[in-house]
Design a protein around this motif. Structure first.
Motif, PDB file in Angstrom:
ATOM      1  N   THR A 130       0.808  -1.226   0.000  1.00  0.00           N
ATOM      2  CA  THR A 130       0.000   0.000   0.000  1.00  0.00           C
ATOM      3  C   THR A 130       0.838   1.271   0.000  1.00  0.00           C
ATOM      4  OG1 THR A 130      -0.142   0.011   2.413  1.00  0.00           O
ATOM      5  CG2 THR A 130      -1.877  -1.158   1.219  1.00  0.00           C
ATOM      6  N   ASP A 131       2.130   1.145  -0.141  1.00  0.00           N
ATOM      7  CA  ASP A 131       3.000   2.323  -0.208  1.00  0.00           C
ATOM      8  C   ASP A 131       2.787   3.253   0.993  1.00  0.00           C
ATOM      9  OD1 ASP A 131       5.033   3.797  -1.403  1.00  0.00           O
ATOM     10  OD2 ASP A 131       3.615   5.031  -2.542  1.00  0.00           O
ATOM     11  N   ARG A 132       2.514   2.661   2.160  1.00  0.00           N
ATOM     12  CA  ARG A 132       2.316   3.388   3.432  1.00  0.00           C
ATOM     13  C   ARG A 132       1.131   4.346   3.387  1.00  0.00           C
ATOM     14  NH1 ARG A 132       7.538   4.855   2.335  1.00  0.00           N
ATOM     15  NH2 ARG A 132       6.978   6.988   2.785  1.00  0.00           N
ATOM     16  N   ASN A 133       0.153   4.070   2.565  1.00  0.00           N
ATOM     17  CA  ASN A 133      -1.014   4.928   2.413  1.00  0.00           C
ATOM     18  C   ASN A 133      -2.202   4.275   3.126  1.00  0.00           C
ATOM     19  OD1 ASN A 133      -3.483   6.001   1.328  1.00  0.00           O
ATOM     20  ND2 ASN A 133      -2.292   6.904  -0.335  1.00  0.00           N
ATOM     21  N   PRO A 134      -2.751   4.905   4.181  1.00  0.00           N
ATOM     22  CA  PRO A 134      -3.834   4.272   4.932  1.00  0.00           C
ATOM     23  C   PRO A 134      -5.101   4.064   4.100  1.00  0.00           C
ATOM     24  CG  PRO A 134      -3.456   6.506   5.714  1.00  0.00           C
ATOM     25  CD  PRO A 134      -2.363   6.200   4.738  1.00  0.00           C
ATOM     26  N   TYR A 135      -5.357   4.929   3.135  1.00  0.00           N
ATOM     27  CA  TYR A 135      -6.534   4.747   2.271  1.00  0.00           C
ATOM     28  C   TYR A 135      -6.363   3.493   1.419  1.00  0.00           C
ATOM     29  CZ  TYR A 135     -10.062   5.534  -1.286  1.00  0.00           C
ATOM     30  OH  TYR A 135     -11.116   5.380  -2.137  1.00  0.00           O
ATOM     31  N   LEU A 136      -5.182   3.319   0.854  1.00  0.00           N
ATOM     32  CA  LEU A 136      -4.940   2.120   0.055  1.00  0.00           C
ATOM     33  C   LEU A 136      -4.974   0.867   0.932  1.00  0.00           C
ATOM     34  CD1 LEU A 136      -2.142   3.434  -2.319  1.00  0.00           C
ATOM     35  CD2 LEU A 136      -4.580   3.138  -2.810  1.00  0.00           C
ATOM     36  N   LEU A 141      -7.542  -4.127   2.512  1.00  0.00           N
ATOM     37  CA  LEU A 141      -8.187  -4.962   3.538  1.00  0.00           C
ATOM     38  C   LEU A 141      -9.621  -5.322   3.158  1.00  0.00           C
ATOM     39  CD1 LEU A 141      -6.881  -3.236   6.800  1.00  0.00           C
ATOM     40  CD2 LEU A 141      -6.047  -5.352   5.716  1.00  0.00           C
ATOM     41  N   GLY A 142     -10.214  -4.550   2.255  1.00  0.00           N
ATOM     42  CA  GLY A 142     -11.575  -4.827   1.807  1.00  0.00           C
ATOM     43  C   GLY A 142     -11.661  -5.723   0.587  1.00  0.00           C
ATOM     44  N   THR A 143     -10.531  -6.154   0.054  1.00  0.00           N
ATOM     45  CA  THR A 143     -10.567  -7.023  -1.126  1.00  0.00           C
ATOM     46  C   THR A 143     -11.076  -8.406  -0.736  1.00  0.00           C
ATOM     47  OG1 THR A 143      -8.275  -7.748  -0.825  1.00  0.00           O
ATOM     48  CG2 THR A 143      -8.640  -5.830  -2.268  1.00  0.00           C
ATOM     49  N   PRO A 144     -11.691  -9.111  -1.689  1.00  0.00           N
ATOM     50  CA  PRO A 144     -12.175 -10.468  -1.386  1.00  0.00           C
ATOM     51  C   PRO A 144     -11.068 -11.391  -0.879  1.00  0.00           C
ATOM     52  CG  PRO A 144     -13.112  -9.702  -3.458  1.00  0.00           C
ATOM     53  CD  PRO A 144     -12.095  -8.677  -3.037  1.00  0.00           C
ATOM     54  N   ALA A 145      -9.859 -11.265  -1.409  1.00  0.00           N
ATOM     55  CA  ALA A 145      -8.766 -12.148  -0.987  1.00  0.00           C
ATOM     56  C   ALA A 145      -8.443 -11.967   0.494  1.00  0.00           C
ATOM     57  CB  ALA A 145      -7.520 -11.876  -1.834  1.00  0.00           C
ATOM     58  N   VAL A 146      -8.424 -10.727   0.956  1.00  0.00           N
ATOM     59  CA  VAL A 146      -8.107 -10.477   2.369  1.00  0.00           C
ATOM     60  C   VAL A 146      -9.319 -10.774   3.248  1.00  0.00           C
ATOM     61  CG1 VAL A 146      -7.386  -8.738   4.060  1.00  0.00           C
ATOM     62  CG2 VAL A 146      -6.299  -8.806   1.800  1.00  0.00           C
ATOM     63  N   GLY A 168      -1.553  -4.057  -8.371  1.00  0.00           N
ATOM     64  CA  GLY A 168      -0.896  -3.168  -7.430  1.00  0.00           C
ATOM     65  C   GLY A 168      -1.840  -2.046  -7.034  1.00  0.00           C
ATOM     66  N   ILE A 169      -1.261  -0.919  -6.740  1.00  0.00           N
ATOM     67  CA  ILE A 169      -2.023   0.241  -6.283  1.00  0.00           C
ATOM     68  C   ILE A 169      -3.042   0.666  -7.335  1.00  0.00           C
ATOM     69  CG2 ILE A 169      -1.819   2.690  -5.696  1.00  0.00           C
ATOM     70  CD1 ILE A 169       0.848   1.974  -4.324  1.00  0.00           C
ATOM     71  N   GLU A 170      -2.611   0.712  -8.595  1.00  0.00           N
ATOM     72  CA  GLU A 170      -3.539   1.140  -9.658  1.00  0.00           C
ATOM     73  C   GLU A 170      -4.744   0.215  -9.751  1.00  0.00           C
ATOM     74  OE1 GLU A 170      -1.859   2.101 -13.460  1.00  0.00           O
ATOM     75  OE2 GLU A 170      -0.103   2.992 -12.512  1.00  0.00           O
ATOM     76  N   THR A 175     -10.395  -0.828  -9.186  1.00  0.00           N
ATOM     77  CA  THR A 175     -11.469  -1.679  -8.678  1.00  0.00           C
ATOM     78  C   THR A 175     -12.416  -0.882  -7.800  1.00  0.00           C
ATOM     79  OG1 THR A 175     -10.046  -3.621  -8.755  1.00  0.00           O
ATOM     80  CG2 THR A 175     -11.983  -3.757  -7.326  1.00  0.00           C
ATOM     81  N   HIS A 176     -11.865  -0.065  -6.926  1.00  0.00           N
ATOM     82  CA  HIS A 176     -12.696   0.768  -6.051  1.00  0.00           C
ATOM     83  C   HIS A 176     -13.524   1.735  -6.890  1.00  0.00           C
ATOM     84  CE1 HIS A 176     -14.051   2.914  -2.554  1.00  0.00           C
ATOM     85  NE2 HIS A 176     -13.541   4.037  -3.022  1.00  0.00           N
ATOM     86  N   TRP A 177     -12.908   2.343  -7.888  1.00  0.00           N
ATOM     87  CA  TRP A 177     -13.588   3.302  -8.758  1.00  0.00           C
ATOM     88  C   TRP A 177     -14.801   2.663  -9.430  1.00  0.00           C
ATOM     89  CZ3 TRP A 177     -13.701   8.337  -9.541  1.00  0.00           C
ATOM     90  CH2 TRP A 177     -14.255   8.827 -10.708  1.00  0.00           C
ATOM     91  N   THR A 178     -14.656   1.450  -9.907  1.00  0.00           N
ATOM     92  CA  THR A 178     -15.771   0.793 -10.608  1.00  0.00           C
ATOM     93  C   THR A 178     -16.905   0.435  -9.655  1.00  0.00           C
ATOM     94  OG1 THR A 178     -14.769  -1.406 -10.404  1.00  0.00           O
ATOM     95  CG2 THR A 178     -14.264  -0.138 -12.410  1.00  0.00           C
ATOM     96  N   GLN A 179     -16.629   0.383  -8.370  1.00  0.00           N
ATOM     97  CA  GLN A 179     -17.666   0.056  -7.390  1.00  0.00           C
ATOM     98  C   GLN A 179     -18.417   1.293  -6.888  1.00  0.00           C
ATOM     99  OE1 GLN A 179     -15.361  -2.069  -4.497  1.00  0.00           O
ATOM    100  NE2 GLN A 179     -15.351  -3.963  -5.696  1.00  0.00           N
ATOM    101  N   LEU A 180     -17.930   2.470  -7.228  1.00  0.00           N
ATOM    102  CA  LEU A 180     -18.602   3.704  -6.809  1.00  0.00           C
ATOM    103  C   LEU A 180     -19.859   3.930  -7.641  1.00  0.00           C
ATOM    104  CD1 LEU A 180     -15.509   6.074  -6.502  1.00  0.00           C
ATOM    105  CD2 LEU A 180     -16.863   5.131  -4.620  1.00  0.00           C
ATOM    106  N   PRO A 181     -20.863   4.592  -7.070  1.00  0.00           N
ATOM    107  CA  PRO A 181     -22.058   4.911  -7.847  1.00  0.00           C
ATOM    108  C   PRO A 181     -21.687   5.789  -9.047  1.00  0.00           C
ATOM    109  CG  PRO A 181     -22.405   5.372  -5.504  1.00  0.00           C
ATOM    110  CD  PRO A 181     -20.958   5.041  -5.682  1.00  0.00           C
ATOM    111  N   ILE A 182     -22.468   5.657 -10.107  1.00  0.00           N
ATOM    112  CA  ILE A 182     -22.212   6.400 -11.354  1.00  0.00           C
ATOM    113  C   ILE A 182     -22.118   7.911 -11.089  1.00  0.00           C
ATOM    114  CG2 ILE A 182     -23.199   7.031 -13.603  1.00  0.00           C
ATOM    115  CD1 ILE A 182     -22.221   4.271 -13.727  1.00  0.00           C
TER     116      ILE A 182
END
Length: 186
Positions: A130-136, A141-146, A168-170, A175-182
């Motif tokens: 996560t490159d030390r980024n708490p948002y990432l 932590l919210g991915t299905p694998a984790v 990776g980060i991108e 993935t998060h972007w595609t899950q956001l409402p339109i």
């Protein structure tokens, strides 16, 4: 202290549209309580919004603005907010508090506080991804694998399993972007 350059006009709180509506609301709250307004990613504010913020700061309205910025974007002189901060840096009504980036140990501590049974090496592998980024980290932590490997306050992935996770980060952000409402994506 004034927050405007000497050649700028006095604050103008007669803004129209949503800014005018916000001033009306702030005036209505002024007698009862102060207000905190958070400006997230303030380095992206346009000139009109920065002018509105400056006008409110110079008024008698009991408003506290908390602005967040990305350090690399704040250090360029391209944004109106960056220029405003440079001009207003000597005013006693502005306090700039730069925060140090989180360390890998900070992210590991966060993982272990949230999931105390997690192996320190697994927590370190998650922090590295996560490159030390708490948002990432939150996205990871919210991915299905984790999520599927989390049981009883413990992430059961081995460090090498974290290293083998696809993308990776991108990819996390995409993935998060595609899950956001339109409406949010537009």
């Amino acid at each position: 202290a004034r927050l405007h350059a000497r050649d700028e006009p006095e604050p103008n709180l007669n803004h129209g549209g949503s800014a005018g509506a916000l001033v009306t609301t702030l005036n209505g709250l002024a007698d009862r309580l102060g207000t905190v307004i958070v400006l997230d990613d303030a380095h992206d504010l346009d000139a009109a919004t920065v002018r509105f913020v400056a006008d409110v700061l110079c008024s008698d309205l009991p408003v506290l603005f908390v602005a967040t910025t990305w350090p690399d974007r704040l250090n360029t002189r391209n944004s109106p907010f960056t220029r405003y901060l440079a001009e207003a840096s000597t005013a006693d009504r502005i306090l700039r508090i730069p925060l140090d980036p989180l360390t890998t140990d900070d992210i590991v501590d966060h993982v272990r506080q949230r999931f105390p049974g997690t192996d320190p090496e697994t927590a370190a592998a998650l922090a590295d991804r996560t490159d030390r980024n708490p948002y990432l980290l939150r996205l990871l932590l919210g991915t299905p694998a984790v999520r599927s490997a989390t049981r009883g306050g413990r992430i059961t992935l081995a460090p090498q399993d974290v290293d083998r996770m696809r993308g990776g980060i991108e990819r996390l952000l995409r993935t998060h972007w595609t899950q956001l409402p339109i409406g949010v994506r537009q």
